[in-house]
Design a protein around this motif. Structure first.
Motif, mmCIF file in Angstrom:
data_model
loop_
_atom_site.group_PDB
_atom_site.id
_atom_site.type_symbol
_atom_site.label_atom_id
_atom_site.label_comp_id
_atom_site.label_asym_id
_atom_site.label_seq_id
_atom_site.Cartn_x
_atom_site.Cartn_y
_atom_site.Cartn_z
ATOM 1 N N ALA A 83 0.950 -1.291 -0.017
ATOM 2 C CA ALA A 83 -0.037 0.032 -0.059
ATOM 3 C C ALA A 83 0.757 1.090 0.278
ATOM 4 C CB ALA A 83 -0.880 -0.130 1.138
ATOM 5 N N VAL A 84 0.499 2.218 -0.931
ATOM 6 C CA VAL A 84 1.122 3.467 -0.963
ATOM 7 C C VAL A 84 0.126 4.613 -0.547
ATOM 8 C CG1 VAL A 84 2.354 5.257 -2.421
ATOM 9 C CG2 VAL A 84 2.775 2.816 -2.668
ATOM 10 N N ILE A 85 0.589 5.452 0.394
ATOM 11 C CA ILE A 85 -0.221 6.602 0.882
ATOM 12 C C ILE A 85 0.601 7.918 0.938
ATOM 13 C CG2 ILE A 85 -1.628 7.500 2.809
ATOM 14 C CD1 ILE A 85 -1.966 4.577 3.687
ATOM 15 N N LEU A 86 0.223 8.810 0.006
ATOM 16 C CA LEU A 86 0.882 9.984 0.078
ATOM 17 C C LEU A 86 0.216 11.181 0.831
ATOM 18 C CD1 LEU A 86 3.297 11.348 -1.252
ATOM 19 C CD2 LEU A 86 1.736 12.054 -2.993
ATOM 20 N N HIS A 87 0.779 11.718 1.927
ATOM 21 C CA HIS A 87 0.297 12.571 2.643
ATOM 22 C C HIS A 87 0.704 14.116 2.414
ATOM 23 C CE1 HIS A 87 -0.899 9.366 5.641
ATOM 24 N NE2 HIS A 87 0.409 8.968 5.047
ATOM 25 N N ASP A 88 0.156 15.218 2.694
ATOM 26 C CA ASP A 88 0.437 16.506 2.679
ATOM 27 C C ASP A 88 1.037 16.925 4.132
ATOM 28 O OD1 ASP A 88 -1.587 17.137 4.369
ATOM 29 O OD2 ASP A 88 -2.967 18.333 2.759
ATOM 30 N N ARG A 89 1.496 18.199 4.209
ATOM 31 C CA ARG A 89 2.293 18.488 5.461
ATOM 32 C C ARG A 89 1.155 18.478 6.633
ATOM 33 N NH1 ARG A 89 7.062 20.193 5.629
ATOM 34 N NH2 ARG A 89 6.762 21.245 7.597
ATOM 35 N N GLN A 90 -0.132 18.738 6.503
ATOM 36 C CA GLN A 90 -1.237 18.512 7.449
ATOM 37 C C GLN A 90 -1.578 16.974 7.704
ATOM 38 O OE1 GLN A 90 -1.374 20.984 5.076
ATOM 39 N NE2 GLN A 90 -0.248 22.122 6.630
ATOM 40 N N LEU A 91 -0.648 16.014 6.965
ATOM 41 C CA LEU A 91 -0.898 14.603 7.096
ATOM 42 C C LEU A 91 -2.177 14.157 6.488
ATOM 43 C CD1 LEU A 91 0.323 13.813 10.750
ATOM 44 C CD2 LEU A 91 1.539 14.005 8.618
ATOM 45 N N LYS A 92 -2.798 14.998 5.708
ATOM 46 C CA LYS A 92 -4.186 14.568 4.795
ATOM 47 C C LYS A 92 -3.675 13.969 3.596
ATOM 48 C CE LYS A 92 -6.923 17.244 7.447
ATOM 49 N NZ LYS A 92 -7.755 16.582 8.142
ATOM 50 N N VAL A 93 -4.659 12.851 3.243
ATOM 51 C CA VAL A 93 -4.269 11.699 2.234
ATOM 52 C C VAL A 93 -4.635 12.512 1.088
ATOM 53 C CG1 VAL A 93 -4.630 9.667 1.149
ATOM 54 C CG2 VAL A 93 -4.482 10.065 3.594
ATOM 55 N N ILE A 94 -3.652 12.575 0.164
ATOM 56 C CA ILE A 94 -3.948 13.120 -1.317
ATOM 57 C C ILE A 94 -3.832 12.057 -2.352
ATOM 58 C CG2 ILE A 94 -3.085 15.278 -0.672
ATOM 59 C CD1 ILE A 94 -0.576 14.961 -2.336
ATOM 60 N N PHE A 95 -3.190 10.742 -2.069
ATOM 61 C CA PHE A 95 -3.225 9.823 -3.051
ATOM 62 C C PHE A 95 -2.979 8.445 -2.487
ATOM 63 C CE2 PHE A 95 -0.507 6.850 -5.293
ATOM 64 C CZ PHE A 95 -1.448 6.608 -6.604
ATOM 65 N N VAL A 96 -3.832 7.324 -2.673
ATOM 66 C CA VAL A 96 -3.495 6.005 -2.342
ATOM 67 C C VAL A 96 -3.420 5.165 -3.643
ATOM 68 C CG1 VAL A 96 -4.451 6.384 0.028
ATOM 69 C CG2 VAL A 96 -5.906 5.519 -1.847
ATOM 70 N N ASN A 97 -2.620 4.017 -3.643
ATOM 71 C CA ASN A 97 -2.783 3.189 -4.756
ATOM 72 C C ASN A 97 -3.913 2.006 -4.366
ATOM 73 O OD1 ASN A 97 -1.670 1.433 -2.778
ATOM 74 N ND2 ASN A 97 0.060 0.851 -4.109
ATOM 75 N N ASP A 98 -3.943 1.129 -5.506
ATOM 76 C CA ASP A 98 -5.067 0.339 -5.461
ATOM 77 C C ASP A 98 -5.001 -0.770 -4.371
ATOM 78 O OD1 ASP A 98 -6.370 1.403 -7.674
ATOM 79 O OD2 ASP A 98 -5.307 0.184 -9.035
ATOM 80 N N VAL A 99 -3.679 -0.989 -4.106
ATOM 81 C CA VAL A 99 -3.406 -2.274 -3.052
ATOM 82 C C VAL A 99 -3.811 -1.459 -1.704
ATOM 83 C CG1 VAL A 99 -1.554 -3.567 -1.939
ATOM 84 C CG2 VAL A 99 -1.345 -2.998 -4.438
ATOM 85 N N PHE A 100 -4.121 -0.245 -1.524
ATOM 86 C CA PHE A 100 -4.413 0.113 -0.110
ATOM 87 C C PHE A 100 -5.870 -0.217 0.237
ATOM 88 C CE2 PHE A 100 -7.201 3.263 1.629
ATOM 89 C CZ PHE A 100 -6.615 3.580 2.832
ATOM 90 N N GLU A 101 -6.754 -0.443 -0.679
ATOM 91 C CA GLU A 101 -7.903 -0.973 -0.449
ATOM 92 C C GLU A 101 -8.068 -2.519 -0.018
ATOM 93 O OE1 GLU A 101 -10.626 0.056 -3.736
ATOM 94 O OE2 GLU A 101 -10.912 2.035 -3.197
#
Length: 369
Positions: free
Chosen positions: A22-40
């Motif tokens: 799973a890949v999760i991309l967070h901004d500086r406020q730790l909000k998620v802006i992207f996840v890949n398919d494996v995340f689900e």
């Protein structure tokens, strides 16, 4: 020429979608802006439920300490500009599925070497953990088998001496009731010795089955009940028997079935505190359409004991699992293996405070003698 930034985005997207983590991309406020398919797949959470939120918001309340550790890990990466140490934790999805995860956080920099995002990579270690558990269980079973072999070797000779001594006394006992007790003792010694020889004979990998009429089940139960009659009298336990009048062919090993019935009855006796009953029944039935499913002999043992919780029922056939302080946790595990070698299956049902039912299914053999 295609814009380099667009190309980089395409390469990034292709890479993160191709890896099995799973890949999760967070901004500086730790909000998620992207996840890949494996995340689900790993988290059991839809992308739409995670985007725009921090992990503290979209992760289920599986463990407050783990959730806090995730937030600390991400904040530490933002503050230090260095990738985090690996963080392993148990995760329960919203549907209750347990997974073992290993996570790491990696800082993402812009052209001016300023941290703009934090990327989390989460690996699913569930399969590896389960394999480790199976290997540990196999190691324990191997150790038990070695102990059994040594024990069998040590007691084999004394058993022979005990049998010879009892045979010497046999003619001196004139009363029929004494002869009956002695017959039972000798029969049990023979069973023990056959079991011991089974351990010593390493080449014996299969249980030898003989074709018999199903009414032999009634006789085996009578033998086991006679052996346990003293314990049942002490607890004032009555026995109700409803053996099937229908007689069919089955393939069995009498000694192994005796061990199974004895163990099941003993468990029933131990589950009853005082004044209860045990119901034993057999019947021949077809579990499905006659042309599709062969007939089976159903053997049921139902007690009026304490019963057990659903969570306990799910584990009773596992080696070393026991609810009694003095138990070894091997009885039902061995019983199920014996029944499996008969081509059958063994099930346990019940409810806390309402007794337990053990069902044993044996395949009916063809009617050719």
């Amino acid at each position: 020429m295609e814009n380099l930034s667009v190309l980089n985005n395409r390469v990034f997207y292709s890479v993160v979608q191709s890896i099995n983590s799973a890949v999760i991309l967070h901004d500086r406020q730790l909000k998620v802006i992207f996840v890949n398919d494996v995340f689900e797949t790993i988290f059991g959470i839809k992308k739409s439920d995670a985007l725009g939120k921090s992990p503290m918001e979209f992760l289920p309340d599986f463990d407050a300490n783990h959730k806090e550790a995730i937030a600390v890990r991400l904040k530490s990466t933002l503050a230090s500009g260095k990738k985090s140490p690996y963080h392993d934790f148990a995760y329960y999805s919203p549907t209750g599925k347990l997974r073992y995860l290993l996570a790491i956080s990696i800082p993402v920099f812009d052209a001016d070497q300023e941290i703009t995002h934090v990327m989390s990579l989460i690996h699913d270690l569930t399969l590896r953990k389960e394999l480790e558990k199976e290997m540990l269980k196999a190691a324990k079973l191997s150790s038990v088998a070695e102990m059994a072999y040594v024990l069998a070797h040590e007691i084999n000779n004394p058993l022979t001496g005990i049998k010879l001594g009892l045979k010497t006394l046999y003619d001196a006992l004139k009363k029929p009731e004494n002869i009956e007790v002695l017959d039972s003792v000798i029969t049990d010694l023979n069973r023990i010795q056959n079991t011991v020889r089974g351990f010593l004979d390493e080449k014996r990998s299969q249980t030898l089955l003989e074709k018999s009429m199903s009414h032999i089940i009634d006789e085996i139960f009578e033998d086991a009940l006679f052996h346990l009659s003293g314990q049942m009298d002490q607890k004032q336990i009555s026995v109700e028997k409803a053996f099937s009048e229908e007689n069919c062919h089955i393939l069995i090993n009498r000694d192994r079935l005796y061990e199974v019935f004895l163990n099941v009855l003993l468990n029933a006796i131990q589950a009853i505190s005082r004044k209860g009953s045990i119901n034993i029944s057999t019947k021949v039935f077809s579990p499905g359409p006659e042309e599709e499913m062969p007939e089976e002999l159903l053997i049921s043992v139902k007690d009026t004991g304490n019963g057990m919780e659903k969570s306990v029922q799910a584990q009773v056939f596992e080696p070393f699992f026991t609810t009694r302080g003095d138990g070894m946790g091997m009885g039902l595990s061995i019983c199920r293996k014996h029944i499996a070698k008969h081509g059958g299956r063994m099930e346990l049902t019940g409810e806390k405070g309402r007794g337990t039912t053990v069902n044993i299914y044996l395949p009916v053999a063809d009617n050719q003698v």
